[in-house]
Structures are given as C-alpha cells and as structure tokens.
Design a protein around this motif. Structure first.
Motif, short mmCIF file in Angstrom:
data_model
loop_
_atom_site.label_atom_id
_atom_site.label_comp_id
_atom_site.label_asym_id
_atom_site.label_seq_id
_atom_site.Cartn_x
_atom_site.Cartn_y
_atom_site.Cartn_z
N GLU A 182 -6.98 -15.85 11.86
CA GLU A 182 -8.43 -15.92 12.09
C GLU A 182 -8.81 -17.19 12.84
O GLU A 182 -9.78 -17.21 13.60
N HIS A 183 -8.08 -18.26 12.61
CA HIS A 183 -8.40 -19.55 13.22
C HIS A 183 -7.57 -19.82 14.47
O HIS A 183 -7.63 -20.93 15.02
N GLY A 184 -6.78 -18.84 14.91
CA GLY A 184 -5.99 -19.02 16.11
C GLY A 184 -4.87 -20.02 15.96
O GLY A 184 -4.47 -20.68 16.94
N ILE A 185 -4.33 -20.14 14.75
CA ILE A 185 -3.27 -21.10 14.46
C ILE A 185 -1.91 -20.39 14.53
O ILE A 185 -1.76 -19.26 14.04
N GLU A 186 -0.95 -21.04 15.10
CA GLU A 186 0.40 -20.48 15.18
C GLU A 186 0.96 -20.21 13.79
O GLU A 186 0.84 -21.03 12.87
N VAL A 187 1.58 -19.04 13.63
CA VAL A 187 2.16 -18.63 12.34
C VAL A 187 3.67 -18.50 12.49
O VAL A 187 4.17 -17.75 13.33
N LEU A 188 4.39 -19.23 11.64
CA LEU A 188 5.85 -19.18 11.62
C LEU A 188 6.28 -18.43 10.37
O LEU A 188 5.85 -18.75 9.26
N THR A 189 7.14 -17.42 10.53
CA THR A 189 7.57 -16.59 9.40
C THR A 189 9.09 -16.50 9.33
O THR A 189 9.66 -15.42 9.47
N PRO A 190 9.77 -17.60 9.11
CA PRO A 190 11.24 -17.53 9.06
C PRO A 190 11.74 -16.76 7.84
O PRO A 190 11.14 -16.82 6.76
N GLY A 239 0.81 -1.21 0.00
CA GLY A 239 0.00 0.00 0.00
C GLY A 239 0.84 1.26 0.00
O GLY A 239 2.07 1.23 0.06
N ARG A 240 0.14 2.38 -0.06
CA ARG A 240 0.84 3.67 -0.12
C ARG A 240 1.67 3.94 1.11
O ARG A 240 2.74 4.54 1.05
N GLY A 241 1.16 3.50 2.26
CA GLY A 241 1.90 3.74 3.49
C GLY A 241 3.02 2.76 3.73
O GLY A 241 3.82 2.94 4.66
N ARG A 242 3.11 1.72 2.88
CA ARG A 242 4.14 0.69 2.99
C ARG A 242 4.15 0.08 4.38
O ARG A 242 5.21 -0.22 4.96
N HIS A 243 2.97 -0.13 4.94
CA HIS A 243 2.86 -0.79 6.23
C HIS A 243 3.06 -2.29 6.05
O HIS A 243 2.70 -2.86 5.02
N LEU A 244 3.60 -2.94 7.07
CA LEU A 244 3.79 -4.38 7.00
C LEU A 244 2.44 -5.09 7.03
O LEU A 244 1.59 -4.77 7.87
N VAL A 245 2.27 -6.02 6.10
CA VAL A 245 1.00 -6.72 5.96
C VAL A 245 1.26 -8.23 6.02
O VAL A 245 2.21 -8.74 5.41
N ARG A 246 0.39 -8.92 6.73
CA ARG A 246 0.47 -10.37 6.83
C ARG A 246 0.13 -11.00 5.48
O ARG A 246 -0.69 -10.49 4.73
N SER A 247 0.76 -12.10 5.14
CA SER A 247 0.40 -12.81 3.92
C SER A 247 -1.03 -13.33 4.03
O SER A 247 -1.56 -13.50 5.13
N PRO A 248 -1.70 -13.61 2.89
CA PRO A 248 -3.05 -14.18 2.96
C PRO A 248 -3.13 -15.45 3.79
O PRO A 248 -4.08 -15.64 4.56
N VAL A 249 -2.15 -16.34 3.66
CA VAL A 249 -2.15 -17.57 4.45
C VAL A 249 -1.98 -17.25 5.94
O VAL A 249 -2.67 -17.81 6.79
N GLY A 250 -1.07 -16.34 6.25
CA GLY A 250 -0.88 -15.96 7.64
C GLY A 250 -2.13 -15.33 8.24
O GLY A 250 -2.48 -15.60 9.39
#
Length: 308
Positions: free
Chosen positions: A55-63, A39-50
């Motif tokens: 939403e489902h309360g599942i642990e997200v690993l982002t190495p 986006g224009r603000g270049r804010h950090l955004v989670r991937s669609p999978v993440g």
C-alpha cells in the motif's frame, strides 16, 4: 535512520505503521514470510505486513530462508542502518545479523528474561502472571537473549485472552519500538545485558497443546482456555468428536466429576478437579459458533455425559 522492517502477522502492523508515521525514519523495505495459500480456493495471499508495505509502495522481500544468498545480497545493497523486527517468524543467520551497523532490534511481547520464545503471551496467561509487557532488544544468536533497550509493562486483566492482551501489547510496543530506534539514532540509548537468572521459555503452542484437561482445577482450566484463544483455539471431545470452546467462567461449588456436563436453562456447567466452569461459546464440527446453551439443546446432552 534507514530501516528494513521484518515482520509477518497483523500483530506487527502497529509497529510498522508507527515507524512509517514517525516522520523521522525511512522504511526502505520490509522482510516478510512468503505468500501463503489461504481460503477455500487456497490462493496465495500476501502477509499482513507485506500487504501494508504494498500500500505504501515499499519494496517487499520474501526469502524462503533468511540465509538465501540473493536475499543477503539485496539486503546489503539496501544498506539499512538498523532492522526492527516484530513477529517475523523465521530464524536470522549471523550473516544477516551482521549487515546493519545497529543490528536487528526485536520487539518481544514479554518482560525479558521472562518468557523467551514463540508464545510469551500465551505462557503468561497460562501461568497466571498479573503483569506482563513488551521488550526491545538486540538480536543475538541465542534465543531472545540479547541485551535489552527498553521495556513497557501491562496489567493482565481477569478476562484477558491471548488475543486481547496481545492487541494491547502490540499498540504499546509500537511506541516502545519507535522510541528505541530514536534513542539508537541519537546515541542516547544503551542496551543492558539481561540478568543471568530468571529466564523462562514459552515454546510454540500447537493444536494438540490446546486441548482442555478438565481433571485440573477450575482456575487452571480458565487460564488455559484464555491462553489459547483465539489461536490455536481450545477444544475438547464430545461423543468422539472435537468441539471448539470459547473462554469459560468459574462458578460455585456444585459437585460434578471432571468433564461431566450439566445443562441448566441459562448455562452449561462442566466439572473440573475443583468447582465447575460454565461454558461460553461452543462450536461443533460443521456448525457455527454458538452459545453453550444452544449447543447443548441441539446436541440433546444427556445426564452424565462428559467432555474429554
């Protein structure tokens, strides 16, 4: 089975949803690419999978890299039986591949061994394949060369873009992936080695690759544009500026030089090595996407001007 799902873009979401809805398997965590600026603000955004995992309360690993020791330690602690993968977007080292007893099972959008690599759908469209599909296979060190568990096929439609075809394959492939995981758990499914012949490769398509060459036949222009729609997007230059092009339509045998633009009341033609093509949508720099006739009127295209 206890699963860790690896994926990043929207095309992976049907598979993750199907596994979550299966009622049979536990998705203990997901692995996805790190949050990225957007986006224009270049804010950090989670991937669609993440985001779906959140939403489902599942642990997200982002190495940053799948070889990171902390990531590997966490993966061992989670102790997955199998790791399904859909468009994760990073190489997996052998140390990661060795952790789940049933390996990493990839959903790949081609009928292997055809179109191994990063852009199988784009390659199939560019080559004019009439049938393509999706395959599940066990990941090995060599690119997309592991033994295959299952395949689904899909007819390629005359008006398919990479986007529309990939959407259908993502839905069909989700069912294939779930049935593959089911079969692995049951012990009823055995992977078959890929044949030694017939392999073809589909490297990542860059923005430079997406430029339209009007010196080739109309059929090739049509296939090329559809293959790079919507990403990274077909383009050509007009008056030294880059314009984006939507899918084109092959028309009759009007005689135009390659790249020559001919404006009519209801269509805009561009010459190729054979018959012309009619432009669809066009987006000029700083403008919204619009019909080609609207673009031509606004640009006041002169006779003999060309797209290069």
């Amino acid at each position: 089975m206890r699963l860790v799902f690896a994926g990043t873009p929207e095309v992976a979401l049907p598979s993750l949803r199907a596994l979550l809805d299966s009622g049979r398997h536990e998705v203990a965590a997901v692995v996805t690419r790190p949050d990225a600026p957007a986006g224009r603000g270049r804010h950090l955004v989670r991937s669609p999978v993440g985001a779906l995992a959140d939403e489902h309360g599942i642990e997200v690993l982002t190495p940053r890299k799948a070889a990171d020791p902390d990531f590997l330690d966490r993966l061992r602690a989670i102790a997955p039986d199998c790791c399904p993968v859909v468009a994760y977007g990073a190489l997996l080292p052998q140390k990661a591949l060795d952790i789940p007893p049933h390996g990493w099972v990839n959903l790949h959008f081609s009928v292997l061994p055809a179109w191994r690599g990063a852009a199988p759908v784009q390659a199939a469209l560019r080559a004019g394949d009439e049938i393509t599909g999706a395959s599940t296979f066990r990941i090995v060190k060599e690119l997309d060369a592991g033994p295959v568990f299952g395949v689904v096929t899909e007819n390629v439609r005359a008006d398919d873009t990479a986007g529309t075809l990939l959407d259908r394959l993502a839905e069909a492939g989700a069912g294939l992936l779930v049935s593959t995981i089911d079969g692995i758990e049951d012990g009823t499914l055995r992977a078959q080695e890929q044949p030694p012949d017939g392999a073809s490769y589909a490297p990542k398509v860059t923005t430079d690759d997406a430029k339209v060459d009007f010196s080739v036949p109309a059929l090739a222009v049509d296939r090329h544009v559809r293959a790079v729609t919507p990403d990274p997007g077909a383009w050509a230059e007009f008056r030294g500026e880059r314009i984006k092009l939507g899918p084109v339509t092959r028309v009759g045998a009007d005689s135009l030089k390659p790249g020559e633009v001919h404006v009519e009341r209801k269509r805009v033609l561009v010459g190729t090595a054979t018959a012309p093509v009619a432009l669809g949508d066009v987006q000029a720099p700083g403008k919204k996407r619009m019909a080609a006739t609207d673009w031509a009127r606004g640009a006041r295209v002169e006779p003999g001007e060309r797209l290069t």
